[in-house]
Design an enzyme around this catalytic site. Structure first.
Site, PDB file in Angstrom:
ATOM      1  N   ASP A 119     -12.409 -16.854  36.991  1.00 19.92           N
ATOM      2  CA  ASP A 119     -12.206 -18.163  36.384  1.00 19.92           C
ATOM      3  C   ASP A 119     -11.867 -19.161  37.484  1.00 19.92           C
ATOM      4  OD1 ASP A 119      -9.241 -18.518  36.655  1.00 19.92           O
ATOM      5  OD2 ASP A 119      -9.290 -16.626  35.574  1.00 19.92           O
ATOM      6  N   ASP A 293     -14.310 -12.874  26.536  1.00 18.62           N
ATOM      7  CA  ASP A 293     -13.183 -12.286  27.262  1.00 18.62           C
ATOM      8  C   ASP A 293     -11.908 -12.654  26.520  1.00 18.62           C
ATOM      9  OD1 ASP A 293     -13.068 -15.186  28.269  1.00 18.62           O
ATOM     10  OD2 ASP A 293     -11.209 -14.309  28.988  1.00 18.62           O
ATOM     11  N   CYS A 331     -12.808   7.806  17.389  1.00 17.91           N
ATOM     12  CA  CYS A 331     -12.892   7.230  18.734  1.00 17.91           C
ATOM     13  C   CYS A 331     -13.100   8.329  19.773  1.00 17.91           C
ATOM     14  CB  CYS A 331     -11.612   6.443  19.032  1.00 17.91           C
ATOM     15  SG  CYS A 331     -11.584   5.740  20.691  1.00 17.91           S
ATOM     16  N   CYS A 333     -12.629   7.872  23.107  1.00 18.94           N
ATOM     17  CA  CYS A 333     -12.018   7.481  24.380  1.00 18.94           C
ATOM     18  C   CYS A 333     -11.128   8.605  24.917  1.00 18.94           C
ATOM     19  CB  CYS A 333     -11.227   6.187  24.215  1.00 18.94           C
ATOM     20  SG  CYS A 333      -9.546   6.402  23.634  1.00 18.94           S
ATOM     21  N   CYS A 336      -7.890   9.190  22.827  1.00 20.05           N
ATOM     22  CA  CYS A 336      -8.063   9.854  21.533  1.00 20.05           C
ATOM     23  C   CYS A 336      -8.541  11.296  21.694  1.00 20.05           C
ATOM     24  CB  CYS A 336      -9.020   9.056  20.656  1.00 20.05           C
ATOM     25  SG  CYS A 336      -8.283   7.495  20.117  1.00 20.05           S
ATOM     26  N   HIS A 361      -7.454   2.961  25.240  1.00 20.09           N
ATOM     27  CA  HIS A 361      -8.058   3.033  23.905  1.00 20.09           C
ATOM     28  C   HIS A 361      -8.544   1.650  23.448  1.00 20.09           C
ATOM     29  CE1 HIS A 361      -8.683   3.726  19.640  1.00 20.09           C
ATOM     30  NE2 HIS A 361      -7.997   2.602  19.471  1.00 20.09           N
TER      31      HIS A 361
END
Ligand SMILES: [Zn+2]
Length: 416
Positions: A119, A293, A331, A333, A336, A361
């Site tokens: 940014d 974002d 999930c 991930c 998980c 997660h």
């Protein structure tokens, strides 16, 4: 039904800049539209940047000072994140652009081989508004580190971002809070157009780094249109929709988003800044946005809030103390796969590692959501995806937010 176009396979990862028709041969960016929703404005694209290709719609996690809060560059790579954000304001202060340039830019400093977006530092004006003063020259503010006065000009913002070596840089804009009204909104919008020209001239690496314009104009449709008219005359590789998601009414928010995507060129990427709630993401994809974002998924993780398809799960609540399921049984991930709600609940009391697991997660949730959105666009079933997503997010007859119903109806998606 149209044949699904190829999803990101190994062939796409290898595609280099030369093999894709660029927006303009001058820019290190190419946008290929893979599929468009025949009903709404949603689209699925492949955005090719200097550090590889990115499938859109995409959520970009936010990092500060070169490290994701609660997650490492390596873990982000494991989640198949292809682009993340670095904060220019923080990095420009500490460790400073010279040091980062010596470390082969922010990619080298973070050891991140994929794409980076930085940014301008302008957003921090809103968050540190008591410290700053905007003049035509730039933004004057007092360093929170050593109290020294610093003038951030459009040239310096681009200079810092050139040192950081990001794949996408953002112009310095004159940011006013979305709830401000009156002549200040027009002044900021006109100044942002002038600063865009200064940023374009200041870019030392136009063949390596893409500079995005930021559409301003507050919640005033006339000013937004005037800004769109001016900025789309400039030869920039992409556009951001700025100045929203700052506490305005959701009815105003979505109308400004859809007005912007109506006027932005089809062949360039559209980045909606600061948006990260799941419902907002899905609705704004329907309105034609490609990139998003937000600090929300990482920030909320630090308070023990895990994102799930039915909203959020507060791991600190007593009911999870003996619950041996993962956060979300569906999930995939690393959190998980390995840990139960009960374990995370217990860990949260004693150790910051719990925040770290939930951060992983939550980022995985955002990335997976956007992949599912994209797949539905490619397979030409996006409206049905939106309906089932909303049914799951608002179960048991809980009413849908009226702004979301209206926004989706404006692009011919009716909720049931
Ligand atoms: Zn998970």
């Amino acid at each position: 039904m149209a044949a699904p176009a190829a999803e990101s396979g190994p062939c796409e990862c290898k595609s280099d800049m030369a093999s894709v028709k660029a927006v303009s041969s001058a820019f290190p960016l190419a946008l290929r539209i893979v599929a468009e929703c025949p009903v709404s404005k949603a689209r699925a694209c492949v955005l090719t940047l200097p550090h590889g290709s990115v499938n859109t719609p995409v959520f970009m996690p936010v990092g500060t000072q070169g490290t994701m809060k609660g997650i490492t560059a390596e873990q982000l790579e494991q989640l198949d994140c292809r682009i993340c954000l670095g904060n220019t304001y923080h990095l420009g202060m500490r460790p400073g652009p010279e040091l980062i340039e010596k470390a082969n830019g922010l990619h080298g400093f973070m050891n991140w081989k994929r794409n980076l977006l930085t940014d301008s530092g302008g957003f921090q004006m809103v968050s540190l508004v008591e410290l700053s003063e905007v003049t035509e020259e730039g933004v004057l503010f007092r360093s929170p580190y050593d109290g020294k006065e610093i003038l951030l000009t459009p040239e310096q913002s681009v200079g810092i971002q050139n040192s950081l070596g990001s794949d996408i840089m953002m112009q310095l804009d004159d940011v006013v809070s979305s709830t401000v009204t009156g002549p200040r909104v027009e002044e900021a919008m006109r100044r942002s157009v002038r600063w865009l020209d200064r940023c374009i001239s200041a870019n030392k690496n136009p063949h390596r780094q893409n500079l995005f314009a930021i559409i301003q104009g507050g919640l005033n449709a006339e000013l937004r249109r005037a800004c769109l008219d001016e900025m789309t005359k400039r030869d920039v590789p992409g556009f951001a929709i700025g100045g929203l998601s700052g506490g305005e009414e959701k009815d105003d928010f979505w109308k400004m988003v859809t007005l912007s995507t109506d006027h932005l060129p089809r062949e360039k990427p559209r980045y909606l800044m600061g948006v990260g709630y799941a419902v907002d993401l899905v609705v704004c994809v329907a309105l034609g946005c490609d990139m998003f974002d937000c600090v929300f998924p990482t920030r909320t993780a630090r308070f023990g809030s895990a994102l799930v398809p039915w909203g959020s799960l507060q791991i600190k609540q007593k009911q999870y103390a003996k619950d041996f399921q993962p956060i979300d049984p569906e999930c995939e991930c690393p959190t998980c796969e390995r840990h139960s709600r009960a374990y995370l609940h217990a860990l949260f009391k004693s150790d910051t590692a719990a925040m770290h697991h939930i951060t992983i997660h939550n980022i995985s949730y955002q990335l997976t959501l956007m992949r599912s959105v994209r797949r539905s666009i490619v397979e030409q079933r996006f409206p049905e995806f939106v309906r089932s997503f909303m049914r799951r997010m608002f179960p048991c007859g809980e009413p849908y937010p009226s702004w979301a119903v209206e926004a989706l109806a404006s692009v011919d998606i009716a909720l049931d």
